[in-house]
Design an enzyme around this catalytic site. Sequence first.
Site, PDB file in Angstrom:
ATOM      1  N   PHE A  79     -16.486   0.862 -17.048  1.00 21.62           N
ATOM      2  CA  PHE A  79     -17.513   1.744 -16.485  1.00 21.62           C
ATOM      3  C   PHE A  79     -18.566   0.967 -15.696  1.00 21.62           C
ATOM      4  CE2 PHE A  79     -16.206   3.956 -20.395  1.00 21.62           C
ATOM      5  CZ  PHE A  79     -16.065   5.264 -19.960  1.00 21.62           C
ATOM      6  N   SER A  83     -24.723   2.446  -9.856  1.00 22.49           N
ATOM      7  CA  SER A  83     -24.140   3.781  -9.678  1.00 22.49           C
ATOM      8  C   SER A  83     -24.958   4.763  -8.838  1.00 22.49           C
ATOM      9  CB  SER A  83     -23.887   4.399 -11.059  1.00 22.49           C
ATOM     10  OG  SER A  83     -25.130   4.702 -11.693  1.00 22.49           O
ATOM     11  N   THR A 132     -15.013   7.086  -8.706  1.00 25.99           N
ATOM     12  CA  THR A 132     -15.733   8.276  -8.256  1.00 25.99           C
ATOM     13  C   THR A 132     -14.996   8.978  -7.119  1.00 25.99           C
ATOM     14  OG1 THR A 132     -17.737   8.889  -7.036  1.00 25.99           O
ATOM     15  CG2 THR A 132     -17.062   6.638  -6.835  1.00 25.99           C
ATOM     16  N   ASP A 133     -15.298  10.263  -6.946  1.00 27.56           N
ATOM     17  CA  ASP A 133     -14.725  10.994  -5.799  1.00 27.56           C
ATOM     18  C   ASP A 133     -15.394  10.587  -4.485  1.00 27.56           C
ATOM     19  OD1 ASP A 133     -17.211  12.184  -6.243  1.00 27.56           O
ATOM     20  OD2 ASP A 133     -16.465  14.247  -6.234  1.00 27.56           O
ATOM     21  N   GLU A 134     -16.520   9.865  -4.585  1.00 22.28           N
ATOM     22  CA  GLU A 134     -17.271   9.539  -3.361  1.00 22.28           C
ATOM     23  C   GLU A 134     -16.507   8.583  -2.451  1.00 22.28           C
ATOM     24  OE1 GLU A 134     -21.487   9.009  -3.874  1.00 22.28           O
ATOM     25  OE2 GLU A 134     -21.477  10.162  -5.727  1.00 22.28           O
ATOM     26  N   TYR A 158     -22.878   2.379  -1.943  1.00 25.92           N
ATOM     27  CA  TYR A 158     -22.323   2.636  -3.281  1.00 25.92           C
ATOM     28  C   TYR A 158     -20.841   2.974  -3.196  1.00 25.92           C
ATOM     29  CZ  TYR A 158     -20.950   5.389  -7.376  1.00 25.92           C
ATOM     30  OH  TYR A 158     -20.253   5.894  -8.452  1.00 25.92           O
ATOM     31  N   SER A 161     -18.613   0.150  -2.096  1.00 30.56           N
ATOM     32  CA  SER A 161     -18.372  -0.890  -3.106  1.00 30.56           C
ATOM     33  C   SER A 161     -17.412  -0.380  -4.185  1.00 30.56           C
ATOM     34  CB  SER A 161     -19.693  -1.376  -3.714  1.00 30.56           C
ATOM     35  OG  SER A 161     -20.319  -0.336  -4.437  1.00 30.56           O
ATOM     36  N   LYS A 162     -17.493   0.922  -4.509  1.00 28.32           N
ATOM     37  CA  LYS A 162     -16.530   1.476  -5.471  1.00 28.32           C
ATOM     38  C   LYS A 162     -15.129   1.506  -4.844  1.00 28.32           C
ATOM     39  CE  LYS A 162     -17.024   2.974  -9.088  1.00 28.32           C
ATOM     40  NZ  LYS A 162     -17.051   2.366 -10.458  1.00 28.32           N
ATOM     41  N   ASN A 187     -19.196  14.498  -9.751  1.00 26.08           N
ATOM     42  CA  ASN A 187     -20.531  14.275 -10.343  1.00 26.08           C
ATOM     43  C   ASN A 187     -20.594  14.726 -11.798  1.00 26.08           C
ATOM     44  OD1 ASN A 187     -20.996  14.312  -7.384  1.00 26.08           O
ATOM     45  ND2 ASN A 187     -23.142  14.112  -8.005  1.00 26.08           N
ATOM     46  N   PRO A 213     -37.848  17.490  -5.840  1.00 26.45           N
ATOM     47  CA  PRO A 213     -37.466  17.106  -4.473  1.00 26.45           C
ATOM     48  C   PRO A 213     -36.037  17.502  -4.140  1.00 26.45           C
ATOM     49  CG  PRO A 213     -37.555  15.172  -5.915  1.00 26.45           C
ATOM     50  CD  PRO A 213     -37.974  16.337  -6.747  1.00 26.45           C
TER      51      PRO A 213
HETATM   52  P1  NAD Z   1     -25.003   4.089 -15.154  1.00 26.87           P
HETATM   53  O1  NAD Z   1     -25.712   3.510 -13.981  1.00 26.87           O
HETATM   54  O2  NAD Z   1     -25.687   5.096 -16.007  1.00 26.87           O
HETATM   55  O3  NAD Z   1     -24.517   2.917 -16.137  1.00 26.87           O
HETATM   56  C1  NAD Z   1     -23.989   1.718 -15.680  1.00 26.87           C
HETATM   57  C2  NAD Z   1     -23.993   0.719 -16.814  1.00 26.87           C
HETATM   58  O4  NAD Z   1     -23.411  -0.497 -16.335  1.00 26.87           O
HETATM   59  C3  NAD Z   1     -25.383   0.384 -17.323  1.00 26.87           C
HETATM   60  O5  NAD Z   1     -25.414   0.401 -18.746  1.00 26.87           O
HETATM   61  C4  NAD Z   1     -25.644  -1.027 -16.798  1.00 26.87           C
HETATM   62  O6  NAD Z   1     -26.497  -1.803 -17.631  1.00 26.87           O
HETATM   63  C5  NAD Z   1     -24.228  -1.593 -16.757  1.00 26.87           C
HETATM   64  N1  NAD Z   1     -24.087  -2.666 -15.766  1.00 26.87           N
HETATM   65  C6  NAD Z   1     -24.517  -2.679 -14.479  1.00 26.87           C
HETATM   66  N2  NAD Z   1     -24.238  -3.855 -13.903  1.00 26.87           N
HETATM   67  C7  NAD Z   1     -23.591  -4.605 -14.835  1.00 26.87           C
HETATM   68  C8  NAD Z   1     -23.024  -5.900 -14.821  1.00 26.87           C
HETATM   69  N3  NAD Z   1     -23.086  -6.685 -13.731  1.00 26.87           N
HETATM   70  N4  NAD Z   1     -22.446  -6.354 -15.945  1.00 26.87           N
HETATM   71  C9  NAD Z   1     -22.389  -5.578 -17.068  1.00 26.87           C
HETATM   72  N5  NAD Z   1     -22.910  -4.353 -17.132  1.00 26.87           N
HETATM   73  C10 NAD Z   1     -23.501  -3.859 -16.026  1.00 26.87           C
HETATM   74  O7  NAD Z   1     -23.648   4.670 -14.548  1.00 26.87           O
HETATM   75  P2  NAD Z   1     -22.797   5.957 -15.002  1.00 26.87           P
HETATM   76  O8  NAD Z   1     -23.322   7.141 -14.299  1.00 26.87           O
HETATM   77  O9  NAD Z   1     -22.654   5.961 -16.467  1.00 26.87           O
HETATM   78  O10 NAD Z   1     -21.400   5.604 -14.332  1.00 26.87           O
HETATM   79  C11 NAD Z   1     -20.428   4.821 -15.041  1.00 26.87           C
HETATM   80  C12 NAD Z   1     -19.210   4.628 -14.154  1.00 26.87           C
HETATM   81  O11 NAD Z   1     -18.682   5.895 -13.781  1.00 26.87           O
HETATM   82  C13 NAD Z   1     -19.525   3.911 -12.836  1.00 26.87           C
HETATM   83  O12 NAD Z   1     -18.461   3.023 -12.563  1.00 26.87           O
HETATM   84  C14 NAD Z   1     -19.592   5.019 -11.812  1.00 26.87           C
HETATM   85  O13 NAD Z   1     -19.224   4.556 -10.533  1.00 26.87           O
HETATM   86  C15 NAD Z   1     -18.577   5.997 -12.371  1.00 26.87           C
HETATM   87  N6  NAD Z   1     -18.805   7.418 -12.036  1.00 26.87           N
HETATM   88  C16 NAD Z   1     -20.036   7.994 -12.256  1.00 26.87           C
HETATM   89  C17 NAD Z   1     -20.216   9.337 -11.958  1.00 26.87           C
HETATM   90  C18 NAD Z   1     -21.536  10.027 -12.226  1.00 26.87           C
HETATM   91  O14 NAD Z   1     -21.711  11.192 -11.826  1.00 26.87           O
HETATM   92  N7  NAD Z   1     -22.492   9.408 -12.890  1.00 26.87           N
HETATM   93  C19 NAD Z   1     -19.160  10.105 -11.446  1.00 26.87           C
HETATM   94  C20 NAD Z   1     -17.920   9.477 -11.242  1.00 26.87           C
HETATM   95  C21 NAD Z   1     -17.756   8.134 -11.554  1.00 26.87           C
HETATM   96  P1  TYD Z   2     -27.196  12.333  -7.143  1.00 28.28           P
HETATM   97  O1  TYD Z   2     -27.471  12.895  -8.492  1.00 28.28           O
HETATM   98  O2  TYD Z   2     -27.966  11.138  -6.690  1.00 28.28           O
HETATM   99  O3  TYD Z   2     -25.621  12.086  -7.060  1.00 28.28           O
HETATM  100  P2  TYD Z   2     -24.686  11.703  -5.774  1.00 28.28           P
HETATM  101  O4  TYD Z   2     -25.532  11.278  -4.648  1.00 28.28           O
HETATM  102  O5  TYD Z   2     -23.890  10.570  -6.328  1.00 28.28           O
HETATM  103  O6  TYD Z   2     -23.879  12.925  -5.492  1.00 28.28           O
HETATM  104  O7  TYD Z   2     -27.438  13.484  -6.072  1.00 28.28           O
HETATM  105  C1  TYD Z   2     -26.739  14.715  -6.154  1.00 28.28           C
HETATM  106  C2  TYD Z   2     -27.101  15.513  -4.926  1.00 28.28           C
HETATM  107  O8  TYD Z   2     -28.502  15.867  -5.022  1.00 28.28           O
HETATM  108  C3  TYD Z   2     -26.964  14.732  -3.632  1.00 28.28           C
HETATM  109  O9  TYD Z   2     -26.499  15.614  -2.612  1.00 28.28           O
HETATM  110  C4  TYD Z   2     -28.383  14.276  -3.318  1.00 28.28           C
HETATM  111  C5  TYD Z   2     -29.232  15.375  -3.901  1.00 28.28           C
HETATM  112  N1  TYD Z   2     -30.571  14.958  -4.412  1.00 28.28           N
HETATM  113  C6  TYD Z   2     -31.698  15.674  -4.023  1.00 28.28           C
HETATM  114  O10 TYD Z   2     -31.625  16.665  -3.249  1.00 28.28           O
HETATM  115  N2  TYD Z   2     -32.919  15.271  -4.509  1.00 28.28           N
HETATM  116  C7  TYD Z   2     -33.056  14.188  -5.336  1.00 28.28           C
HETATM  117  O11 TYD Z   2     -34.223  13.842  -5.717  1.00 28.28           O
HETATM  118  C8  TYD Z   2     -31.886  13.473  -5.744  1.00 28.28           C
HETATM  119  C9  TYD Z   2     -31.970  12.291  -6.652  1.00 28.28           C
HETATM  120  C10 TYD Z   2     -30.657  13.908  -5.259  1.00 28.28           C
END
Ligand code: NAD
Ligand code: TYD
Length: 354
Positions: A79, A83, A132-134, A158, A161-162, A187, A213
């Site tokens: 994970f 992010s 991620t789907d991004e 982001y 890099s993914k 998401n 916002p």
């Molecule tokens: P997050 O930012 O909440 O957590 C990331 C974790 O990784 C943190 O605990 C951080 O301390 C750790 N980390 C960062 N850099 C590190 C490093 N160099 N070495 C070790 N640990 C490190 O992220 P998240 O939202 O929980 O996402 C987890 C994974 O799922 C990511 O790979 C993200 O791309 C993927 N993902 C997230 C979403 C989402 O909506 N949040 C959706 C699809 C995929």
């Molecule tokens: P975010 O939660 O940052 O996820 P992602 O960019 O990875 O999809 O944002 C979700 C959507 O909400 C995205 O279209 C950006 C928008 N957004 C706002 O409109 N206001 C905000 O303050 C933030 C953080 C996101």
Amino acid sequence: MILVTGGAGFIGSNFVLDWIAATGEPVVNLDKLTYAGNLANLAALAADDRHRFVRGDLCDAALLERLFAEHRPRAVVHFAAESHVDRSIHGPAAFVQTNVVGTFTLLEAARTWWQGLEGAAREDFRFLHVSTDEVYGTLGESDPPFTEATAYAPNSPYSASKAGSDHLVRAYHHTYGLPAVTTNCSNNYGPYQFPEKLIPLTIANALEGKALPVYGDGRQVRDWLYVADHCEAIRLVLERGRPGETYNVGGDSERRNLEVVHGICDALQSVRPRAGGYRGLVAFVADRPGHDRRYAIDARKIRGELGWNPRESFDSGLAKTVRWYLDHGEWVARVRSGEYRQWVETNYASRSAA
Ligand code: NAD
Ligand code: TYD
């Protein structure tokens, strides 16, 4: 046992908690504890020896080698990442470092470990990369959702890099035969999400009577999935996913951002009524540069092949999430101190209300 990286973050901590509850199998959890990592998420496991926490960096090859040798994991669930898209716009270097170089370092350690295994241990080893789907870029309003065959077209530092990390994982399977699988999920939202992302930010700001916002016109679409449903998908892919394959994961819950924000306002109004309601707090602010318009996931592969189905609808998941944030004010207060204030200044000061 399994090796989890990033298990103190949002999805990782939900996964570790669910995993130990569902399987009882021990976890070694490697996390650097960046601003996004929080050991308080794992407080329920503090006295549980099935959870071993190691603070360290994904990019530390010697540490990774030691972890594999010491814990002999049968699988890796990866994970750890930077992010947040907005942070990647302000500071892309950390994204390349952790997401690309870090994933590469982990793949090298896993490959070395796996190549030293024999028989069933080698056959059964898995490397699951959480993505991620991004990586697929953006969709027009009437385009079909992303499938596993959609070409990569990442638009932010982001997502680029993914995408880089996904390509490395693919190459390690293709070239070395590493039994790797990748999930590309939409998401997520739910407990323990850092309040820099849309849903927890909106809940936390609304509860403090602050502006909510909304970037640009608020008509951007995301496909939302409750985090526990993502964790279940990962468990299934780890168990039965085919090495070399990728699986899209999504909740068939496309919503415009403004609808999401209004939904949160209405959910809050029913449990914590505010004079005049919460919707009046919405503030349209300058758009995100390069903002992807729409994401949508076609999850037929994981549904058909592995029988996965999300348990939560967007409404039920959102109600649970709002409840969780209401019940965890202290958690929110703690993560909103210190570095968080600096981030709010960096991201929002230049976005005067539109
Ligand atoms: P997050 O930012 O909440 O957590 C990331 C974790 O990784 C943190 O605990 C951080 O301390 C750790 N980390 C960062 N850099 C590190 C490093 N160099 N070495 C070790 N640990 C490190 O992220 P998240 O939202 O929980 O996402 C987890 C994974 O799922 C990511 O790979 C993200 O791309 C993927 N993902 C997230 C979403 C989402 O909506 N949040 C959706 C699809 C995929
Ligand atoms: P975010 O939660 O940052 O996820 P992602 O960019 O990875 O999809 O944002 C979700 C959507 O909400 C995205 O279209 C950006 C928008 N957004 C706002 O409109 N206001 C905000 O303050 C933030 C953080 C996101």
